[in-house]
Design an enzyme around this catalytic site. Structure first.
Site, mmCIF file in Angstrom:
data_model
loop_
_atom_site.group_PDB
_atom_site.id
_atom_site.type_symbol
_atom_site.label_atom_id
_atom_site.label_comp_id
_atom_site.label_asym_id
_atom_site.label_seq_id
_atom_site.Cartn_x
_atom_site.Cartn_y
_atom_site.Cartn_z
ATOM 1 N N SER A 96 0.803 -1.222 0.000
ATOM 2 C CA SER A 96 0.000 0.000 0.000
ATOM 3 C C SER A 96 0.839 1.276 0.000
ATOM 4 C CB SER A 96 -0.960 -0.045 1.178
ATOM 5 O OG SER A 96 -1.815 1.069 1.166
ATOM 6 N N ASP A 234 -2.037 6.534 -3.486
ATOM 7 C CA ASP A 234 -0.986 5.819 -2.750
ATOM 8 C C ASP A 234 -0.405 4.727 -3.665
ATOM 9 O OD1 ASP A 234 -3.090 3.987 -2.631
ATOM 10 O OD2 ASP A 234 -2.508 3.247 -0.661
ATOM 11 N N ASP A 236 -0.700 1.578 -4.128
ATOM 12 C CA ASP A 236 -1.543 0.577 -4.799
ATOM 13 C C ASP A 236 -2.885 1.140 -5.244
ATOM 14 O OD1 ASP A 236 -2.365 0.775 -2.103
ATOM 15 O OD2 ASP A 236 -3.363 -1.165 -2.232
ATOM 16 N N ASP A 238 -5.596 2.434 -3.723
ATOM 17 C CA ASP A 238 -6.909 2.374 -3.065
ATOM 18 C C ASP A 238 -7.212 3.659 -2.300
ATOM 19 O OD1 ASP A 238 -5.107 1.847 -1.043
ATOM 20 O OD2 ASP A 238 -6.136 0.055 -0.292
HETATM 21 MG MG MG Z 1 -3.303 1.418 -0.263
#
Ligand code: MG
Length: 454
Positions: A96, A234, A236, A238
């Site tokens: 993340s 961020d 990844d 999400d």
């Molecule tokens: Mg994330």
């Protein structure tokens, strides 16, 4: 709480805590647990992504599952496609927003929902008790690559079409949204200028965690190019964070509250889910519009679960992870930015004015040292005595630590997950109110620690 996995899956330092050996076991355990035939696998731009992908896929194949490798895509794309393509599970290799030396594995079920504590504990048990089930050599799985990102892009295009062209500066921060985010925002009608849009697992441009500090360059560019907004993701994808047209970082809590209010207004009511740490400004605006706020433990898995259970219209955490349950239940940065732009168009506002209506409160944080073997017991004790210590209380919740709300503020007592600390978070309508609540909170923690020592 499971040991190997946290609320965001397994995460750790690459080749120290998270090794290919562990990744292969996780792959095999998922195949064993879900009796999966079809599993999607994806990774973010981290350097260790391909190494872990090969190990994970090897584990899946050994367990008899077929692996479909999506390559580098954001976590919400993996989650959405797991549901959409009717896969049995989806595995995302990502840490993340953590620094580049970390990586992790997040598991999604066939509905595109992240594994809950119970399912993660089962995976852990399978690994620990070595009840991994290896397939007969004749029926080991097959691996293939699959590119279905256009299904995700089409889903957003069907949902959002902008009439007015806005100039948006997009900053993927060299993470997993590097190509999809600029393309999709352009596709829905924005004039897009992309920065840091080259994939690079060292995250050389900025921290993979978008916040006011890491987005200073983006804020400056928004101002200098006279853009309508800036949006950053961020590692990844999400989470999304926003810069308004004046170059200000859009406060996470107030942006979450403003979008919640917009959704509740459009729906003529409804439930919004957030975690125990979010600002009370969300209740202030959602309640006034006839909606309701439900609070969960910190972690998007818990928010997603509560959204499903309560049939909520929206949910999110004040780190920029927003869930839009009408489309899917994984926090989704690209979708959030597209939907926020649609909200601005419908309200005929800039981001600055959209958020300006949300009250601004004061937050204070304080850590108090407390031994690891005592910290959870102290929190339990506080939970029992808090009502008598704060007689003017309105509401007590023990969903995550102890949270108590009053007329003019709230206090949250939590034991740190990793350090010998008790964390106090206070929010007040004014600095004076916040300080008073904090003072009482500190006295209560110290008193409880003293009594435990006796
Ligand atoms: Mg994330």
């Amino acid at each position: 709480m499971p040991k190997l996995f946290g609320s965001s899956g397994a995460r750790g330092l690459v080749n120290a805590e998270l090794t290919p050996i562990l990744a292969a076991k996780v792959g095999l355990a998922v195949a064993t647990f879900s009796k999966a035939e079809k599993v999607l696998v994806a990774w973010d731009t981290r350097v260790s992504g391909p190494m872990l992908e090969h190990a994970l896929v090897s584990g899946l194949l050994a367990g008899g599952a077929n692996a479909y490798c999506l390559g580098v895509v954001p976590t919400p794309v993996l989650a959405f496609l797991t549901m959409r393509l009717k896969a049995d599970a989806g595995l995302m290799i990502t840490a993340s927003h953590n620094p580049p030396q970390y990586n992790g594995i997040k598991i999604f079920n066939s509905q595109g929902l992240a594994y809950d504590d119970e399912s993660q504990i089962k995976i852990e048990e399978i690994i620990e008790k070595r009840s991994l089930r290896l397939a007969d050599w004749r029926v080991v799985g097959e691996a293939s690559s699959l590119d279905k990102s256009q299904l995700y892009a089409e889903m957003i295009k069907k949902t959002v079409k902008l009439r007015k062209k806005r100039r948006i500066i997009v900053d993927p921060g060299c993470g997993a949204t590097f190509s999809l985010a600029p393309a999709i925002l352009e596709n829905i009608g924005c004039e897009v200028i992309a920065i840091n849009a080259q994939p690079d697992g060292f995250f050389p441009a900025r921290s993979s965690e978008p916040n006011a500090e890491s987005l200073k360059d983006l804020a400056k560019i928004v101002q200098e190019l006279g853009a309508d907004a800036g949006v950053a993701y961020d590692g990844d994808g999400d989470r999304a964070a926003f810069i308004d047209e004046k170059g200000n970082f859009a406060d996470f809590d107030r942006a979450l509250a403003a979008y919640s209010a917009y959704i509740v207004k459009r729906n003529g009511g409804g439930t919004v889910v957030t975690n125990v740490e979010a600002s009370m400004c969300i209740e202030k605006v959602v309640n006034a519009l006839g909606g309701k706020v439900v609070r969960t433990k910190v972690g998007d898995v818990y928010v997603a679960e509560a959204i499903k259970q309560r049939n909520a219209v929206f949910g999110g955490e004040p780190c920029g992870a927003w869930i839009h349950p009408q489309l899917h239940c994984c926090p989704d940065g690209i979708l959030s930015s597209a939907l926020l732009l649609k909200a601005l168009e419908e309200e005929n506002k800039g981001l600055f004015d959209f958020i300006a209506e949300i009250p601004l409160y004061t937050t204070l944080r304080r850590n108090i040292a407390c031994k690891n073997n005592m910290k959870y017991k102290v929190i339990e004790k506080i939970g029992k005595s808090v009502k008598s210590e704060f007689p003017a209380h309105a509401e007590v919740s023990t969903v995550d630590g102890v949270r108590m709300s009053f007329e003019g503020g709230w206090i949250l007592f939590r034991a740190s997950g990793t350090e010998p600390l008790i964390r106090l978070t206070v929010e007040g309508e004014s600095l004076k109110a916040a300080k008073e609540i904090m003072k009482k909170g500190i006295v209560l923690v110290k008193k409880s620690v003293e009594e435990m020592r006796k």
